[in-house]
Enzyme design. Sequence first.
Site, short mmCIF file in Angstrom:
data_model
loop_
_atom_site.label_atom_id
_atom_site.label_comp_id
_atom_site.label_asym_id
_atom_site.label_seq_id
_atom_site.Cartn_x
_atom_site.Cartn_y
_atom_site.Cartn_z
N ARG A 71 105.01 -52.48 -73.66
CA ARG A 71 105.54 -51.20 -73.19
C ARG A 71 106.97 -51.05 -73.70
O ARG A 71 107.89 -51.72 -73.24
CB ARG A 71 105.50 -51.13 -71.66
CG ARG A 71 104.10 -51.04 -71.09
CD ARG A 71 103.39 -49.84 -71.62
NE ARG A 71 102.22 -49.48 -70.82
CZ ARG A 71 101.45 -48.46 -71.11
NH1 ARG A 71 101.68 -47.72 -72.20
NH2 ARG A 71 100.40 -48.18 -70.36
N ALA A 83 94.29 -47.00 -67.77
CA ALA A 83 94.90 -45.72 -67.43
C ALA A 83 95.24 -44.96 -68.70
O ALA A 83 95.30 -45.53 -69.78
CB ALA A 83 96.17 -45.95 -66.60
N GLU A 99 88.99 -43.41 -70.25
CA GLU A 99 89.98 -44.49 -70.33
C GLU A 99 89.38 -45.85 -70.02
O GLU A 99 89.70 -46.83 -70.67
CB GLU A 99 91.16 -44.19 -69.41
CG GLU A 99 92.04 -43.06 -69.88
CD GLU A 99 92.77 -43.33 -71.20
OE1 GLU A 99 92.98 -44.52 -71.56
OE2 GLU A 99 93.12 -42.37 -71.89
N GLU A 103 89.58 -48.59 -72.99
CA GLU A 103 90.49 -49.72 -72.80
C GLU A 103 89.80 -51.03 -72.41
O GLU A 103 90.37 -52.10 -72.62
CB GLU A 103 91.57 -49.37 -71.77
CG GLU A 103 92.49 -48.28 -72.27
CD GLU A 103 93.72 -48.08 -71.41
OE1 GLU A 103 93.88 -48.79 -70.40
OE2 GLU A 103 94.51 -47.19 -71.76
N GLU A 147 97.14 -48.33 -79.96
CA GLU A 147 97.05 -49.04 -78.69
C GLU A 147 96.49 -50.45 -78.93
O GLU A 147 95.37 -50.59 -79.42
CB GLU A 147 96.13 -48.25 -77.76
CG GLU A 147 96.25 -48.53 -76.32
CD GLU A 147 95.46 -47.51 -75.48
OE1 GLU A 147 95.97 -47.15 -74.42
OE2 GLU A 147 94.35 -47.11 -75.88
#
Length: 189
Positions: A71, A83, A99, A103, A147
């Site tokens: 992050r 999320a 999501e 993920e 991601e």
Amino acid sequence: MSSNKPYSNPALEETTISTNSIFTGKIISLQVDTVRLPNGSTGTREVVRHPGAVAVLAIHNGKMLVVDQYRQPLGRCEVEIPAGKLEAGEDPMEAAARELREETGYTAKSLKPLQSFYTSPGFADEIIHLYVADELEAGEMTPDDDEFLELSELTLEEAYAWIREGRISDAKTIMAVYAWHLQQLTGNF
């Protein structure tokens, strides 16, 4: 899920006089509002606009699914429940399913709304819709191109340990852990 009916206290309300748009980005926008305060004077409010987000408390074989990712605002990795932000016009439940699948690779036979909450109402309008996923089936992760995630499964005890260690420190994940703990005590969400 919490009611969408807005709470109001007329004695405390502020009236927007003007808005100055400062920045519009891919995820957020920033504006400075001039407001009339309840006592008649004026003030300024810095406001971050966000499209909203979803989060999923997914329990599989007695363990909570979490993802670890870097992050940038924190300058470190953070362990979180699956999320992501809502796309324009997207139904929150459909976004939660998306999501979860992207993920973690898991799909859920059902998603149940748990709670909606504002992340930082002092300066942002971001709302997160938290869901509980039930009857999970494994599949393949398909994260966004930018991601990079590592999937883990935690027992409740491990989740609390990771909170104490600071590996889990974001509000939505801590709230999900508390909700899971409460469910174990009461038998329902």
